[in-house]
Scaffold this active site. Structure first.
Site, short mmCIF file in Angstrom:
data_model
loop_
_atom_site.label_atom_id
_atom_site.label_comp_id
_atom_site.label_asym_id
_atom_site.label_seq_id
_atom_site.Cartn_x
_atom_site.Cartn_y
_atom_site.Cartn_z
N GLY A 17 -24.53 -36.13 38.57
CA GLY A 17 -25.86 -36.38 37.98
C GLY A 17 -25.82 -37.19 36.69
CB ILE A 18 -27.97 -36.94 33.67
CG1 ILE A 18 -29.32 -37.14 34.38
CG2 ILE A 18 -28.02 -37.55 32.27
CD1 ILE A 18 -30.49 -36.37 33.76
CG ASP A 63 -18.71 -21.31 31.64
OD1 ASP A 63 -19.74 -21.69 31.05
OD2 ASP A 63 -18.67 -20.31 32.38
CE1 TYR A 160 -33.89 -27.13 32.75
CE2 TYR A 160 -36.07 -28.12 32.65
CZ TYR A 160 -34.70 -28.26 32.73
OH TYR A 160 -34.13 -29.52 32.77
CE LYS A 164 -32.61 -28.70 29.68
NZ LYS A 164 -31.33 -29.36 29.37
CB ILE A 195 -33.40 -38.20 36.19
CG1 ILE A 195 -34.09 -38.46 34.84
CG2 ILE A 195 -32.23 -39.16 36.39
CD1 ILE A 195 -34.68 -39.84 34.66
CB THR A 197 -29.63 -35.56 39.22
OG1 THR A 197 -30.54 -34.45 39.13
CG2 THR A 197 -29.88 -36.51 38.08
N PRO A 198 -28.55 -34.52 41.83
CG PRO A 198 -26.27 -34.21 42.28
CD PRO A 198 -27.22 -34.99 41.40
P1 NAD Z 1 -27.03 -31.52 37.89
O1 NAD Z 1 -27.25 -30.11 38.36
O2 NAD Z 1 -27.05 -32.58 38.90
O3 NAD Z 1 -25.70 -31.58 37.01
C1 NAD Z 1 -25.46 -30.60 36.02
C2 NAD Z 1 -23.99 -30.43 35.81
O4 NAD Z 1 -23.83 -29.38 34.82
C3 NAD Z 1 -23.23 -29.96 37.07
O5 NAD Z 1 -22.09 -30.78 37.28
C4 NAD Z 1 -22.83 -28.52 36.75
O6 NAD Z 1 -21.59 -28.12 37.34
C5 NAD Z 1 -22.74 -28.56 35.22
N1 NAD Z 1 -22.85 -27.23 34.65
C6 NAD Z 1 -23.77 -26.26 34.93
N2 NAD Z 1 -23.48 -25.15 34.24
C7 NAD Z 1 -22.37 -25.40 33.51
C8 NAD Z 1 -21.58 -24.65 32.60
N3 NAD Z 1 -21.86 -23.35 32.33
N4 NAD Z 1 -20.51 -25.24 32.02
C9 NAD Z 1 -20.19 -26.52 32.31
N5 NAD Z 1 -20.87 -27.28 33.18
C10 NAD Z 1 -21.95 -26.72 33.77
O7 NAD Z 1 -28.16 -31.79 36.78
P2 NAD Z 1 -28.78 -33.15 36.20
O8 NAD Z 1 -30.08 -33.36 36.87
O9 NAD Z 1 -27.77 -34.23 36.15
O10 NAD Z 1 -29.12 -32.62 34.73
C11 NAD Z 1 -28.31 -32.90 33.59
C12 NAD Z 1 -29.09 -32.47 32.36
O11 NAD Z 1 -30.32 -33.19 32.31
C13 NAD Z 1 -29.47 -30.99 32.39
O12 NAD Z 1 -29.37 -30.46 31.08
C14 NAD Z 1 -30.92 -31.01 32.83
O13 NAD Z 1 -31.63 -29.88 32.38
C15 NAD Z 1 -31.40 -32.30 32.19
N6 NAD Z 1 -32.59 -32.88 32.84
C16 NAD Z 1 -32.56 -33.29 34.14
C17 NAD Z 1 -33.72 -33.84 34.70
C18 NAD Z 1 -33.77 -34.34 36.12
O14 NAD Z 1 -34.86 -34.68 36.61
N7 NAD Z 1 -32.66 -34.41 36.84
C19 NAD Z 1 -34.88 -33.97 33.93
C20 NAD Z 1 -34.87 -33.53 32.62
C21 NAD Z 1 -33.71 -32.99 32.06
#
Ligand code: NAD
Length: 271
Positions: A17-18, A63, A160, A164, A195, A197-198
């Site tokens: 993801g991001i 973690d 959530y 945030k 965004i 992402t998974p």
């Molecule tokens: P994602 O689930 O695709 O990826 C998140 C990653 O975080 C995963 O690889 C997971 O293994 C890792 N993770 C989770 N818990 C963990 C821990 N305890 N220790 C270490 N790693 C851990 O998510 P994403 O969509 O890429 O989101 C990334 C960030 O962006 C997050 O903070 C999410 O809240 C934020 N965000 C995402 C969106 C969106 O639409 N995708 C929008 C706003 C904010």
């Protein structure tokens, strides 16, 4: 190219993801990237791909909720580089629960992953960040990935939303504390909209399954998510990575305590 030359960076949540996109862009801009995540298998693939593209990426199983993991990461970075220029706190989990169904454990788990690392991870890394700040004009930089859910209320997302919202305020609080004590460490938050992402895809699958958005077809749910955005689209991970690159680089040397919204206009819009 080389907007992050000689910078030592740590990106959490980098296995997909991001976070993966930020790690990729940072490495392409000349940074040494410590890519951290729980998911060590995917992380190894990310590190290999970045290395094949000529970047420097070191996978770190971490973690973000465990202080001992942060301390282990600090010891590795101190041994290899003696400083840390940039942390991107990107690891996150989503928690969709109506208030009546939310348990205290779920609430606390959401804060533990999404919010607390921005405080206690920073605490563990403080000496390394301070050293990096003293060595550079722009100072060290912490980039905390919040969300537009940290600025607005979203139904069934009290855990959530609050996690945030706190990330936004942790960023401002530490930005001012560091400036006040003349530590050259800048702290800013990024607020992504939807965004691709998974995490988002899993959320859309769950909505399609319940039919709560008026359809069980994932394509209809995707269209409904896009329609919330005035630009009528879902953003790409690179849209966020480019914002993180600016905040991590020397170009933002006078920028601290801001919230950078990257959301196709969603937060600016009444409808
Ligand atoms: P994602 O689930 O695709 O990826 C998140 C990653 O975080 C995963 O690889 C997971 O293994 C890792 N993770 C989770 N818990 C963990 C821990 N305890 N220790 C270490 N790693 C851990 O998510 P994403 O969509 O890429 O989101 C990334 C960030 O962006 C997050 O903070 C999410 O809240 C934020 N965000 C995402 C969106 C969106 O639409 N995708 C929008 C706003 C904010």
């Amino acid at each position: 190219m080389n907007r992050l030359a000689k910078k030592v960076t740590l990106v959490t949540g980098a296995a997909r993801g991001i976070g993966e996109s930020i790690a990729t862009v940072f490495a392409a801009e000349g940074a040494v990237v410590f890519a951290a995540d729980l998911n060590s298998d995917s992380l190894a693939g990310v590190a290999e791909r970045i290395a094949n593209d000529g970047g420097t990426c070191k996978p770190l199983e971490l973690d973000v909720t465990l202080r001992e993991d942060w301390e282990r990461a600090r010891d590795v970075i101190a041994r290899d580089h003696g400083k840390l220029d940039v942390i991107v706190n990107c690891a996150g989990i989503e928690m969709v629960r109506e208030l009546g169904e939310l348990t205290l454990d779920e609430y606390r788990a959401t804060q533990a992953v999404n919010t607390e690392p921005a405080v206690f991870g920073t605490q563990v890394m403080l000496d390394l960040l301070t050293r990096a700040g003293e060595d550079s004009d722009g100072g060290a930089s912490i980039v905390n990935i919040s969300s537009i859910a940290g600025l607005l209320g979203i139904p069934d997302q009290i855990a959530y939303n609050t996690s945030k919202g706190a990330v936004r305020h942790v960023s401002k609080s530490l930005a001012i504390e560091f400036a006040h004590h003349k530590r050259k460490i800048r702290v800013n938050s990024i607020h992504p909209g939807c965004i691709d992402t998974p995490m988002l895809r899993e959320a859309m699958e769950a909505w399609a399954e319940t039919g709560k958005m008026g359809s069980n077809d994932i394509n209809d749910v995707r269209d409904a998510f896009a329609a919330v955005c005035p630009m009528n689209k879902i953003g790409a991970t690179r849209d966020i990575a480019m914002g993180a690159l600016y905040l991590a680089s020397e170009e933002s040397g006078f920028v601290t305590g801001i919230e950078l919204v990257i959301d196709g206009g969603s937060y600016a819009s009444w409808v």
